[in-house]
Design an enzyme around this catalytic site. Structure first.
Site, PDB file in Angstrom:
ATOM      1  N   GLY A 252       0.814  -1.210   0.000  1.00 20.55           N
ATOM      2  CA  GLY A 252       0.000   0.000   0.000  1.00 20.55           C
ATOM      3  C   GLY A 252       0.849   1.263   0.000  1.00 20.55           C
ATOM      4  N   THR A 253       1.925   1.243   0.754  1.00 23.71           N
ATOM      5  CA  THR A 253       2.780   2.426   0.844  1.00 23.71           C
ATOM      6  C   THR A 253       3.349   2.795  -0.523  1.00 23.71           C
ATOM      7  OG1 THR A 253       3.353   1.907   3.133  1.00 23.71           O
ATOM      8  CG2 THR A 253       4.869   3.350   1.939  1.00 23.71           C
TER       9      THR A 253
ATOM     10  N   ASN B  19      -8.094   3.969   8.418  1.00 29.80           N
ATOM     11  CA  ASN B  19      -7.563   2.813   9.145  1.00 29.80           C
ATOM     12  C   ASN B  19      -7.664   3.028  10.654  1.00 29.80           C
ATOM     13  OD1 ASN B  19      -5.566   4.792   8.160  1.00 29.80           O
ATOM     14  ND2 ASN B  19      -4.172   3.748   9.555  1.00 29.80           N
TER      15      ASN B  19
ATOM     16  N   GLN C  74      -7.974  -0.156   3.274  1.00 33.10           N
ATOM     17  CA  GLN C  74      -8.842  -0.718   4.317  1.00 33.10           C
ATOM     18  C   GLN C  74     -10.175  -1.234   3.780  1.00 33.10           C
ATOM     19  OE1 GLN C  74      -8.295  -1.353   7.574  1.00 33.10           O
ATOM     20  NE2 GLN C  74      -6.207  -0.555   7.541  1.00 33.10           N
TER      21      GLN C  74
ATOM     22  N   SER D 104      -3.603  -3.277  -0.691  1.00 32.73           N
ATOM     23  CA  SER D 104      -2.465  -3.997  -0.111  1.00 32.73           C
ATOM     24  C   SER D 104      -2.887  -5.401   0.291  1.00 32.73           C
ATOM     25  CB  SER D 104      -1.963  -3.238   1.113  1.00 32.73           C
ATOM     26  OG  SER D 104      -0.987  -3.996   1.791  1.00 32.73           O
TER      27      SER D 104
ATOM     28  N   HIS E 112      -1.653  -7.638   2.509  1.00 30.88           N
ATOM     29  CA  HIS E 112      -1.654  -8.119   3.901  1.00 30.88           C
ATOM     30  C   HIS E 112      -2.795  -7.557   4.734  1.00 30.88           C
ATOM     31  CE1 HIS E 112       0.124  -4.832   6.505  1.00 30.88           C
ATOM     32  NE2 HIS E 112       0.508  -4.369   5.327  1.00 30.88           N
TER      33      HIS E 112
ATOM     34  N   THR F 217      11.961  -6.870 -10.932  1.00 30.93           N
ATOM     35  CA  THR F 217      11.428  -8.205 -11.168  1.00 30.93           C
ATOM     36  C   THR F 217      10.195  -8.424 -10.300  1.00 30.93           C
ATOM     37  OG1 THR F 217      13.633  -9.007 -11.650  1.00 30.93           O
ATOM     38  CG2 THR F 217      11.992 -10.677 -11.061  1.00 30.93           C
TER      39      THR F 217
ATOM     40  N   CYS G 112       1.350   2.694  13.401  1.00 23.80           N
ATOM     41  CA  CYS G 112       2.507   3.545  13.137  1.00 23.80           C
ATOM     42  C   CYS G 112       2.685   4.572  14.231  1.00 23.80           C
ATOM     43  CB  CYS G 112       2.341   4.279  11.814  1.00 23.80           C
ATOM     44  SG  CYS G 112       1.686   3.235  10.535  1.00 23.80           S
TER      45      CYS G 112
HETATM   46  C1  LIG Z   1      -1.747  -0.411   5.938  1.00 17.71           C
HETATM   47  C2  LIG Z   1      -2.130   0.789   5.173  1.00 17.71           C
HETATM   48  C3  LIG Z   1      -1.266   1.331   4.209  1.00 17.71           C
HETATM   49  C4  LIG Z   1       0.120   0.794   3.970  1.00 17.71           C
HETATM   50  O1  LIG Z   1       0.109  -0.452   3.316  1.00 17.71           O
HETATM   51  P1  LIG Z   1       1.409  -1.384   3.415  1.00 17.71           P
HETATM   52  O2  LIG Z   1       1.107  -2.516   2.485  1.00 17.71           O
HETATM   53  O3  LIG Z   1       1.518  -1.812   4.853  1.00 17.71           O
HETATM   54  O4  LIG Z   1       2.574  -0.576   2.970  1.00 17.71           O
HETATM   55  C5  LIG Z   1      -1.699   2.425   3.504  1.00 17.71           C
HETATM   56  N1  LIG Z   1      -2.907   2.968   3.718  1.00 17.71           N
HETATM   57  C6  LIG Z   1      -3.767   2.473   4.618  1.00 17.71           C
HETATM   58  C7  LIG Z   1      -5.111   3.103   4.792  1.00 17.71           C
HETATM   59  C8  LIG Z   1      -3.405   1.376   5.395  1.00 17.71           C
HETATM   60  O5  LIG Z   1      -4.255   0.895   6.291  1.00 17.71           O
END
Ligand SMILES: *Cc1c(COP(=O)(O)O)cnc(C)c1O
Length: 388
Positions: A71-72, A151, A179, A199, A201, A237, A325
């Site tokens: 996500g980042t 989040n 989210q 994302s 995870h 890659t 965070c």
């Molecule tokens: C967790 C999260 C991210 C970051 O995603 P990662 O895959 O952990 O880098 C970005 N935005 C929101 C709203 C999140 O909850």
């Protein structure tokens, strides 16, 4: 003691079926998707199948999906990629004060590079007002970025309305939907977004992989220089096992999102209602109804959020204060402050985020152990005594 995990907004356990789907791509089919021999082609096919699944879940087409490291990176690619591609047209970006750090810090970085950033406020529920966007747009505006749901406090933003405004003004529109993808049904056309981050995870997939949806025709430059992967939009890659895992996670989510959301909403409301009934000085943060099905965020007056968290941990219950965070620093969460909470209330906030493994018993267990913890901490608290 059995652990009760209530921190799914921070990360989710990887689904065992996702792990199984990934395994062959570490061993038998380890080839590089860019290689022309058959080993490489097996990996290529798996990556493309995952891409089709991600596209299908959000109503996009395959060529609009760019795989990233999470996500980042998706957020960084959206902001920097659009900003640098449109520099000649303008330098103004509009976002909100409650975005995830990945958006806020990327915007802050661009500000240092000479871009102008407007950070719009939210109301007491964490909602932005679409009319503020209309007012903030100038002929220099090149991008609007608004998260789909918070989040931290779970508030779901009126993304469709903002999308209409952006489209009318010819401004590119990004939403961080990390989210919501896999948690509530969504469609990029209905949301009227040009870019959308997700994302793996956060939806029972592996860490370190995600995607950015980029609507056809959206100007975007790569922020990573190297090979021509992802149609020149993201060099490097491909993380084949991770991408396959994301594809599997999305496939599973596609089957169960609507039903699971309903189940979680009920558990969420039981937990919220139970806390309000059994304890004094509890306040729900975020919107009561426009909120993620799995998010509970409360301020419990006259106790430190961290003290409650550690006591819950002793009972095997995993929750969070604010966001993962910000919880390692003792600064109150920027989101709770943006909602107008005084810093003491921001300091005593707790977030429970429910997920697939959670049951009614888990909620009942929290409701049983939490009130005595709070009562014990309050008995020691000078804050409560001085207020009486
Ligand atoms: C967790 C999260 C991210 C970051 O995603 P990662 O895959 O952990 O880098 C970005 N935005 C929101 C709203 C999140 O909850």
């Amino acid at each position: 003691m059995k652990r009760i995990y209530l921190d799914h907004a921070a990360t989710t356990p990887t689904d065992p079926d996702v792990v199984q789907a990934m395994l062959p791509y570490f061993t038998d089919s380890f080839g590089n998707p860019s290689s022309l021999y058959s080993y490489g082609q097996e990996a290529r096919e798996a990556v493309e199948e995952a891409r089709a699944r991600v596209a299908e879940l959000i109503g996009a087409s395959s060529e609009e999906i760019v795989f990233t490291s999470g996500g980042t990176e998706a957020d960084n690619l959206a902001l920097k990629g659009v900003a640098y591609a449109n520099e000649h047209r303008g330098n103004h970006i509009i976002t909100t004060s409650i975005e995830h750090h990945a958006v806020l810090e990327a915007a802050g970085f661009l500000e240092k590079q000479g871009f102008a950033i407007t950070r719009l406020p939210v109301d007491g529920y964490g909602l932005v007002d679409p009319r503020d966007f209309r007012k903030a747009i100038t002929d220099k505006t090149i991008l609007i970025s608004v998260m789909h749901a918070s989040n931290e406090v779970g508030t779901i933003q009126p993304v469709e309305e903002i999308g209409s405004i952006a489209r009318e003004a010819g401004v590119c529109f990004h939403s961080d939907a990390v989210q919501t993808v896999g948690h509530i049904p969504l469609n990029v056309h209905e949301l009227k977004v040009d870019l959308l981050s997700l994302s793996a995870h956060k939806l029972y997939g592996p860490k370190g992989v995600g995607a950015l949806y980029v609507r056809k025709g959206t100007r975007l430059v790569s922020i990573m220089q190297g090979g021509e992967q992802e149609r020149g939009r993201r060099a490097g890659t491909e993380n084949t096992p991770g991408i396959v895992g994301l594809g599997k996670a999305v496939e599973i989510a596609g089957h169960e999102t609507a039903e699971e959301a309903e189940r979680l909403r009920r558990l969420r409301d039981k937990l919220i209602g139970g806390m309000l009934d059994t304890m004094e000085h509890v306040r729900l943060n975020g919107h009561p109804t426009r909120r993620l099905p799995n998010n509970v965020n409360v301020s419990i007056g006259f106790v430190e959020g961290e003290a409650v968290l550690l006591n819950l941990d002793l009972e095997g219950i995993c929750a969070s204060t604010g966001s993962a965070c910000s919880s390692s620093s003792s600064e109150p969460s920027h989101v709770l402050l943006a909602l107008g909470l005084p810093s003491e209330q921001a300091h005593c906030s707790l977030r429970f985020s429910l997920g697939r493994e959670n049951t009614d018993e888990h909620v009942e267990r929290v409701l049983k152990v939490l009130p005595p913890i709070v009562a014990r901490l309050r008995a020691m608290s000078p804050l409560l005594k001085s207020s009486r």
